[in-house]
Design an enzyme around this catalytic site. Structure first.
Site, PDB file in Angstrom:
ATOM      1  N   GLY A 115       0.826  -1.202   0.000  1.00 45.13           N
ATOM      2  CA  GLY A 115       0.000   0.000   0.000  1.00 45.13           C
ATOM      3  C   GLY A 115       0.866   1.260   0.000  1.00 45.13           C
ATOM      4  O   GLY A 115       2.085   1.185   0.157  1.00 45.13           O
ATOM      5  N   ARG A 116       0.206   2.403  -0.173  1.00 48.31           N
ATOM      6  CA  ARG A 116       0.972   3.656  -0.243  1.00 48.31           C
ATOM      7  C   ARG A 116       1.683   3.966   1.075  1.00 48.31           C
ATOM      8  O   ARG A 116       2.840   4.365   1.090  1.00 48.31           O
ATOM      9  CB  ARG A 116       0.039   4.803  -0.654  1.00 48.31           C
ATOM     10  N   ASP A 123       0.613  -9.754   3.798  1.00 49.00           N
ATOM     11  CA  ASP A 123       0.005  -9.198   2.594  1.00 49.00           C
ATOM     12  C   ASP A 123      -1.169 -10.097   2.240  1.00 49.00           C
ATOM     13  O   ASP A 123      -1.291 -11.190   2.793  1.00 49.00           O
ATOM     14  CB  ASP A 123       1.068  -9.204   1.475  1.00 49.00           C
ATOM     15  N   THR A 168      -3.895   2.476  10.473  1.00 46.93           N
ATOM     16  CA  THR A 168      -5.187   2.251   9.823  1.00 46.93           C
ATOM     17  C   THR A 168      -6.264   3.048  10.553  1.00 46.93           C
ATOM     18  O   THR A 168      -6.342   2.994  11.782  1.00 46.93           O
ATOM     19  CB  THR A 168      -5.515   0.739   9.860  1.00 46.93           C
ATOM     20  N   THR A 169      -7.092   3.743   9.804  1.00 44.16           N
ATOM     21  CA  THR A 169      -8.119   4.575  10.436  1.00 44.16           C
ATOM     22  C   THR A 169      -9.496   3.947  10.247  1.00 44.16           C
ATOM     23  O   THR A 169      -9.674   3.073   9.401  1.00 44.16           O
ATOM     24  CB  THR A 169      -8.120   5.994   9.823  1.00 44.16           C
ATOM     25  N   ASN A 181      -3.313   9.957  12.823  1.00 43.70           N
ATOM     26  CA  ASN A 181      -2.448  10.808  11.999  1.00 43.70           C
ATOM     27  C   ASN A 181      -1.037  10.797  12.569  1.00 43.70           C
ATOM     28  O   ASN A 181      -0.811  11.228  13.689  1.00 43.70           O
ATOM     29  CB  ASN A 181      -2.992  12.234  11.936  1.00 43.70           C
ATOM     30  N   HIS A 220      -9.132  14.870   1.701  1.00 40.80           N
ATOM     31  CA  HIS A 220      -8.284  13.705   1.441  1.00 40.80           C
ATOM     32  C   HIS A 220      -8.423  13.234   0.007  1.00 40.80           C
ATOM     33  O   HIS A 220      -9.386  13.567  -0.681  1.00 40.80           O
ATOM     34  CB  HIS A 220      -8.651  12.553   2.385  1.00 40.80           C
ATOM     35  N   HIS A 221      -7.478  12.373  -0.398  1.00 38.57           N
ATOM     36  CA  HIS A 221      -7.529  11.715  -1.703  1.00 38.57           C
ATOM     37  C   HIS A 221      -8.808  10.865  -1.818  1.00 38.57           C
ATOM     38  O   HIS A 221      -9.384  10.474  -0.796  1.00 38.57           O
ATOM     39  CB  HIS A 221      -6.295  10.824  -1.867  1.00 38.57           C
ATOM     40  N   LYS A 243      -9.689   7.160  -0.098  1.00 33.27           N
ATOM     41  CA  LYS A 243      -9.888   6.987   1.351  1.00 33.27           C
ATOM     42  C   LYS A 243     -11.254   6.335   1.597  1.00 33.27           C
ATOM     43  O   LYS A 243     -12.257   6.755   1.017  1.00 33.27           O
ATOM     44  CB  LYS A 243      -9.797   8.343   2.046  1.00 33.27           C
TER      45      LYS A 243
HETATM   46  P1  NAP Z   1      -3.709   1.638   0.351  1.00 29.56           P
HETATM   47  O1  NAP Z   1      -2.686   2.244  -0.559  1.00 29.56           O
HETATM   48  O2  NAP Z   1      -5.035   1.258  -0.206  1.00 29.56           O
HETATM   49  O3  NAP Z   1      -3.039   0.358   1.042  1.00 29.56           O
HETATM   50  C1  NAP Z   1      -3.721  -0.552   1.837  1.00 29.56           C
HETATM   51  C2  NAP Z   1      -3.000  -1.880   1.734  1.00 29.56           C
HETATM   52  O4  NAP Z   1      -3.616  -2.801   2.630  1.00 29.56           O
HETATM   53  C3  NAP Z   1      -3.085  -2.492   0.314  1.00 29.56           C
HETATM   54  O5  NAP Z   1      -1.798  -2.919  -0.071  1.00 29.56           O
HETATM   55  C4  NAP Z   1      -4.022  -3.660   0.520  1.00 29.56           C
HETATM   56  O6  NAP Z   1      -3.745  -4.738  -0.353  1.00 29.56           O
HETATM   57  C5  NAP Z   1      -3.705  -4.034   1.944  1.00 29.56           C
HETATM   58  N1  NAP Z   1      -4.712  -4.901   2.538  1.00 29.56           N
HETATM   59  C6  NAP Z   1      -6.052  -4.763   2.489  1.00 29.56           C
HETATM   60  N2  NAP Z   1      -6.628  -5.810   3.108  1.00 29.56           N
HETATM   61  C7  NAP Z   1      -5.622  -6.597   3.535  1.00 29.56           C
HETATM   62  C8  NAP Z   1      -5.572  -7.833   4.203  1.00 29.56           C
HETATM   63  N3  NAP Z   1      -6.695  -8.492   4.532  1.00 29.56           N
HETATM   64  N4  NAP Z   1      -4.368  -8.374   4.528  1.00 29.56           N
HETATM   65  C9  NAP Z   1      -3.246  -7.734   4.183  1.00 29.56           C
HETATM   66  N5  NAP Z   1      -3.206  -6.574   3.502  1.00 29.56           N
HETATM   67  C10 NAP Z   1      -4.397  -6.019   3.185  1.00 29.56           C
HETATM   68  O7  NAP Z   1      -4.004   2.614   1.579  1.00 29.56           O
HETATM   69  P2  NAP Z   1      -2.991   3.636   2.309  1.00 29.56           P
HETATM   70  O8  NAP Z   1      -3.153   4.986   1.744  1.00 29.56           O
HETATM   71  O9  NAP Z   1      -1.641   3.024   2.374  1.00 29.56           O
HETATM   72  O10 NAP Z   1      -3.648   3.663   3.766  1.00 29.56           O
HETATM   73  C11 NAP Z   1      -3.668   2.516   4.593  1.00 29.56           C
HETATM   74  C12 NAP Z   1      -4.410   2.877   5.885  1.00 29.56           C
HETATM   75  O11 NAP Z   1      -3.677   3.885   6.574  1.00 29.56           O
HETATM   76  C13 NAP Z   1      -5.819   3.465   5.681  1.00 29.56           C
HETATM   77  O12 NAP Z   1      -6.654   3.053   6.735  1.00 29.56           O
HETATM   78  C14 NAP Z   1      -5.596   4.967   5.753  1.00 29.56           C
HETATM   79  O13 NAP Z   1      -6.763   5.689   6.163  1.00 29.56           O
HETATM   80  C15 NAP Z   1      -4.523   5.014   6.802  1.00 29.56           C
HETATM   81  N6  NAP Z   1      -3.671   6.207   6.810  1.00 29.56           N
HETATM   82  C16 NAP Z   1      -3.227   6.593   8.011  1.00 29.56           C
HETATM   83  C17 NAP Z   1      -2.371   7.660   8.116  1.00 29.56           C
HETATM   84  C18 NAP Z   1      -1.862   8.038   9.482  1.00 29.56           C
HETATM   85  O14 NAP Z   1      -1.091   9.002   9.581  1.00 29.56           O
HETATM   86  N7  NAP Z   1      -2.233   7.306  10.519  1.00 29.56           N
HETATM   87  C19 NAP Z   1      -1.974   8.361   6.970  1.00 29.56           C
HETATM   88  C20 NAP Z   1      -2.431   7.922   5.721  1.00 29.56           C
HETATM   89  C21 NAP Z   1      -3.275   6.828   5.649  1.00 29.56           C
HETATM   90  P3  NAP Z   1      -4.220  -4.698  -1.914  1.00 29.56           P
HETATM   91  O15 NAP Z   1      -3.192  -3.858  -2.592  1.00 29.56           O
HETATM   92  O16 NAP Z   1      -4.189  -6.135  -2.329  1.00 29.56           O
HETATM   93  O17 NAP Z   1      -5.589  -4.089  -1.942  1.00 29.56           O
END
Ligand code: NAP
Length: 266
Positions: free
Chosen positions: A13-14, A36, A100-101, A127, A155-156, A159
């Protein structure tokens, strides 16, 4: 300094990609394995963008935890999965750092109880950006003097949850200083449902979702003849990683669940 062994969920993920990079670049962190939902049995270096990262990939969390003795589990996935992972990590004696949020209040309460029962640290931070934490703290300070406030979070468009965890947390922090007050005209009516956004303690939260954005929030206070805007912008996901690093170090020293980076920064 003792090496902290880390497992990351959601490495493709990002946020996960940045976290893998941060762990690799931090001398006293070691990436034990990753969780993963694809590529079981491979190593991360088999996947594009992870050259030289020799961490085993698991799709099954139980198998991952049975094969690797980690200190800290970083979750950067989705709300449903992240909650299950965090619970499993605590049950397995591994300290979670959760970015994760979208966890519900009852899930947070349950995880807190479990962390305390196991006497394990668990940090859930909606955050990780230090600037965002300051934006929340400054907003809480301002709320002593300005009762009227609305929150705009941007946000993007990938989300999944709205309003953002940061916006909810900001509203909760402001509510500690501000007497509950319904914002707007007492008799206001929405002619289109949702026009005034979500409401916490009378404060309205407006959620904008657009491509091009990362994570931004403006807290806007109003009073007679003046407004005060406190704004934070994250322009890339690297902006969150100094906060993740602090959480990984701190989670080793606490024995309860801490919600919010602001509660561990001096
Ligand atoms: P993202 O790019 O969609 O990445 C999420 C990753 O989780 C993807 O690689 C996805 O796999 C994987 N995933 C989903 N279900 C899974 C499972 N059952 N087992 C293992 N991996 C799984 O999202 P992101 O932007 O990185 O954000 C991830 C989370 O962090 C979100 O909840 C977001 O709101 C949060 N976030 C928090 C902050 C902070 O500062 N706390 C900042 C930004 C984002 P696939 O590629 O196969 O779908």
């Amino acid at each position: 300094m003792k090496t902290i062994k880390v497992i990351i969920a959601g490495p493709r993920g990002r946020m996960g990609r940045e976290a893998v990079k941060m762990v690799q670049e931090t001398e006293h962190f070691h990436l034990e394995a990753v969780l993963d939902r694809k590529h079981n049995g491979k190593v991360l270096s088999d996947i594009e963008g992870f050259q030289g990262v020799n961490a085993d990939i698991y799709t099954d969390i139980d198998e991952c935890f049975s094969q690797h003795q980690a200190d800290v589990f970083i979750d950067l996935t989705t709300p449903e999965t992240g909650y299950i992972h965090t619970k499993k990590a605590l049950e397995s004696g591994i300290r979670p750092v959760v970015g994760t949020t979208g966890f519900t209040d009852s899930q947070l309460a349950e995880l807190k109880e479990l962390a305390e029962e196991k006497e394990l640290g668990c940090i859930i931070a909606p955050n990780f950006a230090i600037g965002a934490v300051l934006m929340m703290k400054f907003s809480q300070m301002a709320a002593k003097y300005f009762q009227d406030v609305e929150i705009i979070e941007l946000h993007h468009d990938r989300k999944l949850d709205a309003p953002s965890g940061t916006a909810v947390k900001t509203a909760q922090m402001i509510a500690e200083e501000r007497e509950a007050k319904k914002q707007g005209h007492p008799e206001e009516k929405e002619t289109i449902q949702g026009a005034r956004g979500a409401v916490i303690d009378g404060m309205h939260i407006h959620s904008v979702r657009l491509p091009g954005l990362i994570a931004h929030q403006q807290v806007m206070f109003g009073a007679d003849g003046q407004t005060l805007s406190i704004r934070h912008d994250s322009y890339n996901r690297a902006s969150f990683m100094s906060g993740v690093r602090i959480c990984v170090e701190t989670v080793m020293k606490v024995e309860t669940l801490v919600y919010g980076l602001e509660n561990i920064l001096d």
